[in-house]
Design a protein around this motif. Structure first.
Motif, mmCIF file in Angstrom:
data_model
loop_
_atom_site.group_PDB
_atom_site.id
_atom_site.type_symbol
_atom_site.label_atom_id
_atom_site.label_comp_id
_atom_site.label_asym_id
_atom_site.label_seq_id
_atom_site.Cartn_x
_atom_site.Cartn_y
_atom_site.Cartn_z
ATOM 1 N N LYS A 175 0.956 -1.147 0.012
ATOM 2 C CA LYS A 175 0.099 -0.110 0.131
ATOM 3 C C LYS A 175 0.942 1.220 0.040
ATOM 4 C CE LYS A 175 -3.757 -2.271 2.046
ATOM 5 N NZ LYS A 175 -5.168 -2.046 2.666
ATOM 6 N N GLU A 176 2.040 1.165 0.570
ATOM 7 C CA GLU A 176 2.903 2.359 0.657
ATOM 8 C C GLU A 176 3.499 2.494 -0.646
ATOM 9 O OE1 GLU A 176 3.179 -0.340 2.891
ATOM 10 O OE2 GLU A 176 1.718 0.866 4.324
ATOM 11 N N VAL A 177 3.539 1.812 -2.000
ATOM 12 C CA VAL A 177 4.595 1.940 -2.873
ATOM 13 C C VAL A 177 4.023 3.363 -3.489
ATOM 14 C CG1 VAL A 177 2.800 0.588 -4.516
ATOM 15 C CG2 VAL A 177 5.447 0.895 -4.753
ATOM 16 N N ASP A 178 5.087 4.009 -3.970
ATOM 17 C CA ASP A 178 4.644 5.406 -4.473
ATOM 18 C C ASP A 178 4.866 5.207 -5.840
ATOM 19 O OD1 ASP A 178 4.697 7.830 -5.809
ATOM 20 O OD2 ASP A 178 6.336 8.707 -4.305
ATOM 21 N N PRO A 179 3.845 5.352 -6.901
ATOM 22 C CA PRO A 179 3.839 5.019 -8.088
ATOM 23 C C PRO A 179 5.133 5.684 -9.039
ATOM 24 C CG PRO A 179 1.627 5.171 -7.603
ATOM 25 C CD PRO A 179 2.471 5.625 -6.482
ATOM 26 N N ALA A 180 5.271 6.935 -8.462
ATOM 27 C CA ALA A 180 6.327 7.725 -8.931
ATOM 28 C C ALA A 180 7.519 7.149 -8.866
ATOM 29 C CB ALA A 180 6.207 9.236 -8.561
ATOM 30 N N GLU A 181 7.928 6.254 -7.744
ATOM 31 C CA GLU A 181 9.085 5.701 -7.344
ATOM 32 C C GLU A 181 9.185 4.012 -7.698
ATOM 33 O OE1 GLU A 181 10.690 7.189 -3.856
ATOM 34 O OE2 GLU A 181 10.398 9.243 -4.357
ATOM 35 N N ASN A 182 7.907 3.711 -8.209
ATOM 36 C CA ASN A 182 8.024 2.149 -8.329
ATOM 37 C C ASN A 182 8.627 1.889 -9.707
ATOM 38 O OD1 ASN A 182 7.277 -0.439 -8.750
ATOM 39 N ND2 ASN A 182 5.214 -0.289 -9.014
ATOM 40 N N TYR A 183 9.862 1.096 -9.837
ATOM 41 C CA TYR A 183 10.419 0.527 -10.994
ATOM 42 C C TYR A 183 10.352 -0.827 -11.509
ATOM 43 C CZ TYR A 183 12.645 5.201 -10.005
ATOM 44 O OH TYR A 183 12.590 6.388 -9.801
ATOM 45 N N GLY A 184 9.114 -1.346 -10.916
ATOM 46 C CA GLY A 184 8.680 -2.837 -11.185
ATOM 47 C C GLY A 184 8.563 -2.890 -12.573
ATOM 48 N N GLN A 185 9.259 -3.937 -13.312
ATOM 49 C CA GLN A 185 8.875 -4.089 -14.686
ATOM 50 C C GLN A 185 9.126 -5.785 -15.022
ATOM 51 O OE1 GLN A 185 12.219 -2.199 -16.989
ATOM 52 N NE2 GLN A 185 12.556 -1.285 -15.266
ATOM 53 N N ILE A 186 8.400 -6.042 -16.307
ATOM 54 C CA ILE A 186 8.611 -7.303 -16.688
ATOM 55 C C ILE A 186 8.633 -7.025 -18.361
ATOM 56 C CG2 ILE A 186 7.758 -8.622 -14.699
ATOM 57 C CD1 ILE A 186 5.070 -8.702 -16.319
ATOM 58 N N TYR A 187 9.261 -8.168 -18.894
ATOM 59 C CA TYR A 187 9.212 -8.326 -20.548
ATOM 60 C C TYR A 187 8.549 -9.350 -20.815
ATOM 61 C CZ TYR A 187 10.897 -7.834 -25.004
ATOM 62 O OH TYR A 187 11.025 -7.494 -26.457
ATOM 63 N N ILE A 188 7.698 -9.196 -21.454
ATOM 64 C CA ILE A 188 6.633 -10.440 -22.060
ATOM 65 C C ILE A 188 6.842 -10.671 -23.424
ATOM 66 C CG2 ILE A 188 4.050 -11.125 -22.305
ATOM 67 C CD1 ILE A 188 3.429 -9.158 -19.957
ATOM 68 N N ARG A 189 7.258 -11.733 -23.809
ATOM 69 C CA ARG A 189 7.358 -12.217 -25.260
ATOM 70 C C ARG A 189 6.116 -12.826 -25.765
ATOM 71 N NH1 ARG A 189 12.474 -11.651 -26.620
ATOM 72 N NH2 ARG A 189 14.035 -11.692 -25.123
ATOM 73 N N THR A 190 5.713 -12.460 -27.051
ATOM 74 C CA THR A 190 4.492 -13.126 -27.863
ATOM 75 C C THR A 190 4.882 -13.415 -29.068
ATOM 76 O OG1 THR A 190 2.241 -12.372 -28.345
ATOM 77 C CG2 THR A 190 3.828 -10.539 -28.450
ATOM 78 N N ASP A 191 4.208 -14.325 -29.703
ATOM 79 C CA ASP A 191 3.933 -14.448 -30.939
ATOM 80 C C ASP A 191 2.935 -13.743 -31.946
ATOM 81 O OD1 ASP A 191 1.860 -16.170 -29.973
ATOM 82 O OD2 ASP A 191 2.607 -17.986 -30.752
ATOM 83 N N ASP A 192 2.282 -12.686 -31.301
ATOM 84 C CA ASP A 192 1.334 -12.186 -31.889
ATOM 85 C C ASP A 192 1.029 -10.922 -31.377
ATOM 86 O OD1 ASP A 192 -1.093 -11.420 -33.657
ATOM 87 O OD2 ASP A 192 -2.420 -12.612 -32.706
ATOM 88 N N ILE A 193 2.031 -9.864 -31.419
ATOM 89 C CA ILE A 193 2.051 -8.677 -30.990
ATOM 90 C C ILE A 193 0.990 -7.698 -31.292
ATOM 91 C CG2 ILE A 193 3.827 -7.624 -32.271
ATOM 92 C CD1 ILE A 193 5.189 -6.435 -29.791
ATOM 93 N N GLU A 194 0.689 -7.946 -32.595
ATOM 94 C CA GLU A 194 -0.483 -6.847 -33.035
ATOM 95 C C GLU A 194 -1.752 -6.940 -32.570
ATOM 96 O OE1 GLU A 194 -1.427 -3.877 -35.243
ATOM 97 O OE2 GLU A 194 0.616 -4.635 -35.755
ATOM 98 N N SER A 195 -2.249 -8.080 -32.153
ATOM 99 C CA SER A 195 -3.479 -8.684 -31.551
ATOM 100 C C SER A 195 -3.399 -7.867 -30.061
ATOM 101 C CB SER A 195 -3.725 -9.792 -31.505
ATOM 102 O OG SER A 195 -3.991 -10.604 -32.706
ATOM 103 N N PHE A 196 -2.243 -8.080 -29.282
ATOM 104 C CA PHE A 196 -2.158 -7.847 -28.126
ATOM 105 C C PHE A 196 -2.079 -6.154 -27.949
ATOM 106 C CE2 PHE A 196 -0.400 -7.294 -23.880
ATOM 107 C CZ PHE A 196 -1.363 -7.722 -22.892
ATOM 108 N N TYR A 197 -1.407 -5.615 -28.695
ATOM 109 C CA TYR A 197 -1.302 -4.127 -29.307
ATOM 110 C C TYR A 197 -2.664 -3.378 -29.310
ATOM 111 C CZ TYR A 197 0.110 0.390 -30.790
ATOM 112 O OH TYR A 197 0.123 1.818 -31.017
ATOM 113 N N GLN A 198 -3.521 -4.165 -30.245
ATOM 114 C CA GLN A 198 -4.832 -3.664 -30.661
ATOM 115 C C GLN A 198 -5.427 -3.812 -29.404
ATOM 116 O OE1 GLN A 198 -5.496 -1.848 -33.190
ATOM 117 N NE2 GLN A 198 -3.404 -2.088 -34.073
ATOM 118 N N LEU A 199 -5.560 -4.718 -28.623
ATOM 119 C CA LEU A 199 -6.503 -5.165 -27.290
ATOM 120 C C LEU A 199 -6.080 -3.839 -26.504
ATOM 121 C CD1 LEU A 199 -8.254 -6.766 -25.307
ATOM 122 C CD2 LEU A 199 -6.362 -7.765 -24.694
#
Length: 116
Positions: A54-78
């Motif tokens: 609850k105390e996480v400050d979105p301005a200072e949150n650096y959580g990140q992940i990289y997701i690989r896909t085989d259909d980027i266009e569909s997920f981008y459009q969604l």
């Protein structure tokens, strides 16, 4: 032998996080138990886990992940159709097509597809 990885990201509000991933990005809630302080979502073959912070400050949150896909266009459009903040789908010099999304807690999801 390693078989899978499930990133854990911070969330301030479980209902808001669940709504974003399930109703906007098409994930499904995963797991048999509903814990107040934990959320697991799944889409296709990936899972993302969230823990309450609850105390996480979105301005200072650096959580990140990289997701690989085989259909980027569909997920981008969604993602684009949900009127959420996303970057432009771009061709990168490292032979990937990529775009990024920030969730309500400023966790960065970069989605990429190989151009090879």
């Amino acid at each position: 032998m390693l078989t899978d990885v499930n990133p854990k990201l911070p969330m301030r509000n479980k209902a808001i996080t669940k709504d974003f991933y399930v109703n906007k990005l098409g994930f499904q809630e995963f797991g048999r138990a509903d814990y107040d302080d934990y959320l697991m979502v799944q889409k296709d073959d990936i899972q993302i886990h969230f823990f309450i912070f609850k105390e996480v400050d979105p301005a200072e949150n650096y959580g990140q992940i990289y997701i690989r896909t085989d259909d980027i266009e569909s997920f981008y459009q969604l993602a684009k159709s949900q009127n959420i903040s996303i970057t432009k789908l771009e061709h990168k010099p490292w032979m990937q097509r990529e775009f990024s999304i920030h969730d309500p807690d400023n966790n960065l999801l970069t989605v990429g597809q190989s151009m090879l």
